[in-house]
Design an enzyme around this catalytic site. Structure first.
Site, PDB file in Angstrom:
ATOM      1  CB  SER A  75      -0.877   0.006   1.260  1.00 46.98           C
ATOM      2  OG  SER A  75      -1.439   1.280   1.477  1.00 46.98           O
ATOM      3  CE1 TYR A 128      -6.401   4.518  -1.222  1.00 45.83           C
ATOM      4  CE2 TYR A 128      -4.612   4.217   0.330  1.00 45.83           C
ATOM      5  CZ  TYR A 128      -5.892   3.931  -0.091  1.00 45.83           C
ATOM      6  OH  TYR A 128      -6.667   3.064   0.624  1.00 45.83           O
ATOM      7  CB  THR A 173      -6.899   2.473  -4.347  1.00 44.96           C
ATOM      8  OG1 THR A 173      -6.171   1.264  -4.144  1.00 44.96           O
ATOM      9  CG2 THR A 173      -8.172   2.437  -3.508  1.00 44.96           C
ATOM     10  CE  LYS A 223      -7.502  -3.188  -3.118  1.00 40.35           C
ATOM     11  NZ  LYS A 223      -8.204  -2.302  -2.193  1.00 40.35           N
ATOM     12  CG  HIS A 230     -11.126   0.448   0.570  1.00 46.84           C
ATOM     13  ND1 HIS A 230     -10.444   1.113  -0.411  1.00 46.84           N
ATOM     14  CD2 HIS A 230     -10.329   0.519   1.662  1.00 46.84           C
ATOM     15  CE1 HIS A 230      -9.296   1.577   0.074  1.00 46.84           C
ATOM     16  NE2 HIS A 230      -9.205   1.213   1.331  1.00 46.84           N
TER      17      HIS A 230
HETATM   18  C1  LIG Z   1      -6.661  -2.781   7.665  1.00 49.67           C
HETATM   19  C2  LIG Z   1      -6.944  -2.537   6.210  1.00 49.67           C
HETATM   20  C3  LIG Z   1      -6.255  -1.541   5.539  1.00 49.67           C
HETATM   21  C4  LIG Z   1      -6.484  -1.326   4.185  1.00 49.67           C
HETATM   22  N1  LIG Z   1      -5.742  -0.400   3.513  1.00 49.67           N
HETATM   23  C5  LIG Z   1      -5.859  -0.288   2.171  1.00 49.67           C
HETATM   24  C6  LIG Z   1      -4.971   0.545   1.432  1.00 49.67           C
HETATM   25  O1  LIG Z   1      -4.085   1.189   1.984  1.00 49.67           O
HETATM   26  N2  LIG Z   1      -5.156   0.622   0.086  1.00 49.67           N
HETATM   27  C7  LIG Z   1      -6.132  -0.087  -0.566  1.00 49.67           C
HETATM   28  O2  LIG Z   1      -6.252   0.014  -1.785  1.00 49.67           O
HETATM   29  N3  LIG Z   1      -6.958  -0.906   0.115  1.00 49.67           N
HETATM   30  C8  LIG Z   1      -6.826  -1.031   1.449  1.00 49.67           C
HETATM   31  N4  LIG Z   1      -7.643  -1.905   2.132  1.00 49.67           N
HETATM   32  C9  LIG Z   1      -8.612  -2.738   1.390  1.00 49.67           C
HETATM   33  C10 LIG Z   1      -7.961  -4.074   0.964  1.00 49.67           C
HETATM   34  O3  LIG Z   1      -7.014  -3.876  -0.047  1.00 49.67           O
HETATM   35  C11 LIG Z   1      -9.003  -5.062   0.448  1.00 49.67           C
HETATM   36  O4  LIG Z   1      -9.750  -4.442  -0.563  1.00 49.67           O
HETATM   37  C12 LIG Z   1      -9.933  -5.589   1.551  1.00 49.67           C
HETATM   38  O5  LIG Z   1      -9.213  -5.807   2.741  1.00 49.67           O
HETATM   39  C13 LIG Z   1     -10.600  -6.883   1.122  1.00 49.67           C
HETATM   40  O6  LIG Z   1     -11.500  -7.339   2.084  1.00 49.67           O
HETATM   41  P1  LIG Z   1     -11.119  -8.425   3.214  1.00 49.67           P
HETATM   42  O7  LIG Z   1     -10.340  -7.701   4.266  1.00 49.67           O
HETATM   43  O8  LIG Z   1     -12.445  -8.887   3.702  1.00 49.67           O
HETATM   44  O9  LIG Z   1     -10.296  -9.514   2.557  1.00 49.67           O
HETATM   45  C14 LIG Z   1      -7.451  -2.106   3.502  1.00 49.67           C
HETATM   46  C15 LIG Z   1      -8.147  -3.095   4.196  1.00 49.67           C
HETATM   47  C16 LIG Z   1      -7.897  -3.322   5.529  1.00 49.67           C
HETATM   48  C17 LIG Z   1      -8.638  -4.426   6.237  1.00 49.67           C
END
Ligand SMILES: Cc1cc2nc3c(=O)[nH]c(=O)nc-3n(C[C@H](O)[C@H](O)[C@H](O)COP(=O)(O)O)c2cc1C
Length: 377
Positions: free
Chosen positions: A107, A130, A156, A252, A276
């Protein structure tokens, strides 16, 4: 370490091992968590077809994601602040993914920097971007990802501003984390976390902090991102990124079929059907509900990656059955990381792999690359 049989076991250990503020950051969703819950519930509601008397003595999980060979079509999703879940978290997760023969996506809002991660892996990893208002930052960070040999860039697109997560506000989440009167007892009972994260070397945003040197406000990450994330982001910016990035380009956070169609004509290589992880638009569809229409419209033109709610190999098979080419896991790997560092992430991946193999065998599916909707009852 207790016996681990599923991702839920890792979640329970994670809950005990890391402070509440970090656990809630990982676990919770935005607002009333309707979409967060829908991601899981809708996957649970799908039934797989039990098939018999098909020779499944050889079952292959090997596939490709974005043109790269992987031992199974499951990679690690980009997650911010991962180095606060476990010391050097992003470096450990990248190593675990490499060891498991799959890919890790870093990320923009990571704690370990692009260069930190590069220094511990041999295989390429992916980078998630981002877009900030300051395009100079985007350009510089794209350049850094190129120099580190990243093969795919995930832009994203579902976060022009941040959905509110009530828990983060109530818990007083800051980066770097702060010891306060309110959290002192909680942190004192998590000595390993205290030693590795709070007293560790890396505890602020590795990619962003150096660039912001001297500028205030990053600590309250939520407020900061709302000021700096670019709400004007649009399809022309995708063209701009395309002109800077020669590797695979993935959007994404696409959840709507019209957006998916536009993406297919915008010169990107793939999309992640994602909301997300239920952390943005509360009340949006679950990703598994949105997937079939998107797969029907663009599945032959774009690589379709899927995330949201995956906690098992059965979930992976359901997503493939509904038209995904591959899946990303967020929370499932973070539980492993919190529970046992690199070994825990590896364990999360191996649990899912073993479950996927059994699910394929019992549905009479020999090759993960040719799963069709026939697998779903
Ligand atoms: C703690 C956390 C932080 C996240 N940070 C980002 C991020 O920095 N950039 C991003 O594109 N998605 C981020 N996401 C979304 C994840 O990339 C992903 O889409 C999501 O976790 C999928 O769902 P799941 O946790 O049920 O597997 C984050 C998700 C979580 C749980």
């Amino acid at each position: 370490m207790p016996i681990i049989t599923n991702i839920e076991d890792l979640r329970r250990i994670a809950r005990r091992k890391i402070p509440r503020v970090i656990y809630d950051y990982v676990e919770r969703g935005s607002y009333d968590e309707l979409t967060l819950n829908a991601n899981r519930n809708d996957l649970d509601a799908i039934r797989l077809r039990q098939r018999v008397l098909i020779d499944v003595s050889k079952v292959s999980l090997a596939s490709t994601m974005l043109g790269e060979p992987v031992s199974m079509p499951v990679a690690i999703a980009p997650t911010g602040l991962t180095g606060l879940v476990h010391g050097d978290g992003e470096m450990l997760a990248a190593r675990a993914a490499e060891g498991a023969g799959t890919r890790f996506c870093l990320s923009t809002m990571s704690i370990c920097s692009i260069e930190d991660v590069r220094s511990v892996v041999k295989q390429p990893f992916w980078f998630q971007l981002y877009m900030f208002r300051d395009r100079g930052f985007s350009k510089a960070v794209i350049e850094r990802a190129r120099n580190a040999g990243c093969t795919a860039l995930f832009v994203t697109v579902d976060l022009p501003m941040r959905g509110q997560r009530h828990a983060d506000i109530k818990n007083g989440l800051t980066v770097p984390p702060r010891l306060t009167v309110r959290n002192a007892f909680d942190i004192a009972t998590k000595p390993a976390w205290l030693a590795k994260v709070l007293l560790g070397k890396r505890k602020t945003f590795g990619n962003v902090a150096p660039y912001l040197e001297g500028r205030a406000g990053l600590e309250q990450a939520g407020a900061w991102s709302n000021q700096n994330f670019d709400r004007s982001l649009n399809w022309r910016d995708v063209e701009w990124v395309r002109s800077l990035w020669p590797g695979k380009l993935v959007l994404k956070g696409v959840l709507d079929v019209e957006d998916a169609k536009t993406a297919a004509s915008a010169g990107v290589d793939g999309i992640v059907v994602s909301n997300h992880g239920g952390r943005q638009l509360d009340g949006a569809h679950s990703t598994i509900a949105a997937l079939p229409a998107i797969a029907g419209a663009v599945g032959d033109r774009l690589e379709l990656l899927f995330d949201g709610g995956i906690r098992s190999g059965q979930d992976v098979l359901k997503a493939l059955g509904r038209g995904a080419h591959g899946c990303l896991i967020g929370r499932a790997y973070l539980y492993g990381l919190a529970a046992a560092g690199e070994a825990g992430v590896r364990q999360a991946l191996e649990v899912i792999r073993a479950e996927l193999e059994v699910a394929m065998t019992l549905t009479g599916t020999r090759d993960v690359k040719s799963v069709t909707r026939e697998v779903i009852g």
